[in-house]
Design an enzyme around this catalytic site. Sequence first.
Site: not given
Length: 157
Positions: A15, A18, A20-22, A126
């Site tokens: 993401c 690095n 939140c999402r990933s 996001d």
Amino acid sequence: MSTDGAASLKVLVVCLGNICRSPMGEAVLKDVASKRGIDIEVDSCGTAGYHVGEEPDERTVATCHKHNVPISSLARQVKTSDFTYFTHILASDESNLRDLQRIKPLNATAEVRLWGSYLDEKPIPDPYYGGIGGFEKVFQQCTTLSNTFLDQVTKST
């Protein structure tokens, strides 16, 4: 998959920052693969270096803990060697996919794709500037995408 102790499936979830999402995608993919008995190595990183060395966002951690998914990572930025080490690089959205394609070296061996391309072409939004509900939606999306990704990449083995 691999019987020599080394995972033949090596996946990098990407993401922007690095946090939140990933890292959530990394934790969920590891958890789903483990529950399915699939040998896999998973890491995560960001296309930008905003949060290098930081732990995941507290909402990411809370969401994973709510679902009993272990999470442990420190933010890092993508590096060119990732394109030859990993077998698959999964971008969370089109912007990160474009950034990955731009920095991808000529000797890259990893398959670089939008993670959503394995299902519905949808990006992972996001959740950083929203509430905890956004993190829950990302968790559910990562769970679905993890299963779909693993279904597709392991059906030939």
